[in-house]
Design a protein around this motif. Structure first.
Motif, short mmCIF file in Angstrom:
data_model
loop_
_atom_site.label_atom_id
_atom_site.label_comp_id
_atom_site.label_asym_id
_atom_site.label_seq_id
_atom_site.Cartn_x
_atom_site.Cartn_y
_atom_site.Cartn_z
N LEU A 55 -0.37 -11.59 -5.05
CA LEU A 55 0.70 -10.61 -5.29
C LEU A 55 1.97 -11.29 -5.77
CD1 LEU A 55 0.17 -8.24 -2.23
CD2 LEU A 55 -0.49 -7.83 -4.62
N ARG A 56 2.26 -12.46 -5.23
CA ARG A 56 3.45 -13.20 -5.67
C ARG A 56 3.30 -13.62 -7.13
NH1 ARG A 56 8.57 -13.71 -6.29
NH2 ARG A 56 9.40 -15.83 -6.25
N GLU A 59 3.89 -10.64 -9.23
CA GLU A 59 5.32 -10.32 -9.24
C GLU A 59 6.06 -11.22 -10.24
OE1 GLU A 59 8.79 -9.48 -5.96
OE2 GLU A 59 7.64 -11.33 -5.74
N ILE A 64 4.07 -6.37 -10.97
CA ILE A 64 4.44 -5.57 -9.81
C ILE A 64 5.80 -6.04 -9.29
CG2 ILE A 64 2.04 -5.17 -9.09
CD1 ILE A 64 2.51 -7.33 -6.90
N SER A 65 6.39 -5.22 -8.45
CA SER A 65 7.52 -5.64 -7.63
C SER A 65 7.10 -5.46 -6.18
CB SER A 65 8.78 -4.83 -7.94
OG SER A 65 8.57 -3.46 -7.63
N LEU A 66 7.62 -6.29 -5.31
CA LEU A 66 7.26 -6.21 -3.89
C LEU A 66 8.44 -5.64 -3.12
CD1 LEU A 66 5.39 -9.63 -3.54
CD2 LEU A 66 4.38 -7.34 -3.62
N PRO A 74 3.51 -3.36 -2.77
CA PRO A 74 3.48 -3.60 -4.22
C PRO A 74 3.67 -2.31 -5.02
CG PRO A 74 1.43 -4.33 -3.14
CD PRO A 74 2.19 -3.51 -2.16
N GLN A 77 4.90 -2.36 -12.19
CA GLN A 77 6.02 -2.50 -13.11
C GLN A 77 5.49 -2.68 -14.54
OE1 GLN A 77 9.38 -2.35 -12.03
NE2 GLN A 77 8.35 -1.73 -10.14
#
Length: 246
Positions: A55-56, A59, A64-66, A74, A77
């Motif tokens: 996920l990082r 990002e 995505i943004s967290l 998540p 984006q």
């Protein structure tokens, strides 16, 4: 045939690809929330550390943004050219490439973009291009506005080419080669010349003359390079380094 073993992809990278695949499969759009962490851990059968690394990575790529806190997680984006510009900058830095590399690349790419734009640009994009030319003319005494409109003009043509690759490449290249950030100054006489060049390019594109659009853009980029070579040769010869741009 090479016997060099292929480096296996990390589990986190493979998981990131699965997550993106599922975003596409579900038809998620910008602003949609992805499943919470506990659901993703069960669905993908991975450890928390691997999931968070995936996920990082997504990002950092702008996928995505967290969102922190309760109800967070998540969120999908729209990626932009930021990560591309960073990757290109690092590649060029470690290749000891000078800023001239970017200017020369634009000289190869942008005439083709202008040619395609003359054939494909929508009426709405043409109005946007015209507005950029007019705004630049109205603020020739303001270098900040000039620089903004200079970037906007080339961005509109890149998007108007109908080729998504050009849009991202030009956005990334202009992000690296920000004249104000690396020391190329534009006195008002030069700004006036740039405005005239933009007007010529706009008129060629608006008349749907593909050959003239390409020629006008080629001349514009060549004049820019000639000006920079004459007035700021040290800037063009300077090595590209991450963080040099704005």
């Amino acid at each position: 045939m090479s016997t060099t073993p292929t480096r296996p992809q990390k589990t986190a990278m493979l998981l990131a690809q699965r997550i993106v695949g599922d975003i596409n499969r579900r038809g998620n759009t910008v602003g949609d929330r992805l499943p919470p962490e506990r659901v993703m851990l069960e669905e993908y059968e991975v450890g928390r550390g691997t999931l968070r690394e995936s996920l990082r990575f997504l990002e950092l790529q702008g996928v995505i943004s967290l969102k922190p806190g309760p109800g967070g997680g998540p969120v999908v984006q729209q990626p932009d050219a930021t990560s591309l510009a960073t990757s290109l900058t690092l590649l060029l830095q470690f290749a000891n490439a000078p800023f001239r590399t970017i200017a020369e690349a634009r000289g190869g790419l942008e005439p083709m973009m202008a040619q395609l734009a003359a054939e494909r640009m929508s009426d709405e994009q043409l109005l946007d291009l015209k507005a950029s030319v007019e705004t630049m003319e109205e603020h020739l005494d303001n270098q900040a506005v000039f620089l903004d409109e200079n970037k906007r003009f080339h961005d509109v043509i890149a998007r108007g080419s109908g080729n998504a690759m050009f849009g991202y490449l030009v956005d990334a290249l202009l992000g690296i080669l920000d004249g104000s950030a690396i020391g190329i100054d534009y006195p008002e006489v030069r700004r006036t010349a740039v405005h005239k060049a933009h007007l010529n390019i706009y008129e060629a594109i608006a008349s749907r003359d593909a050959a003239q659009s390409a020629a006008a853009m080629e001349d514009h980029i060549a004049q820019y390079l000639k000006y920079a070579e004459k007035k700021f040769p040290d800037v063009l010869a300077a090595p590209i380094t991450w963080g040099s741009g704005s």
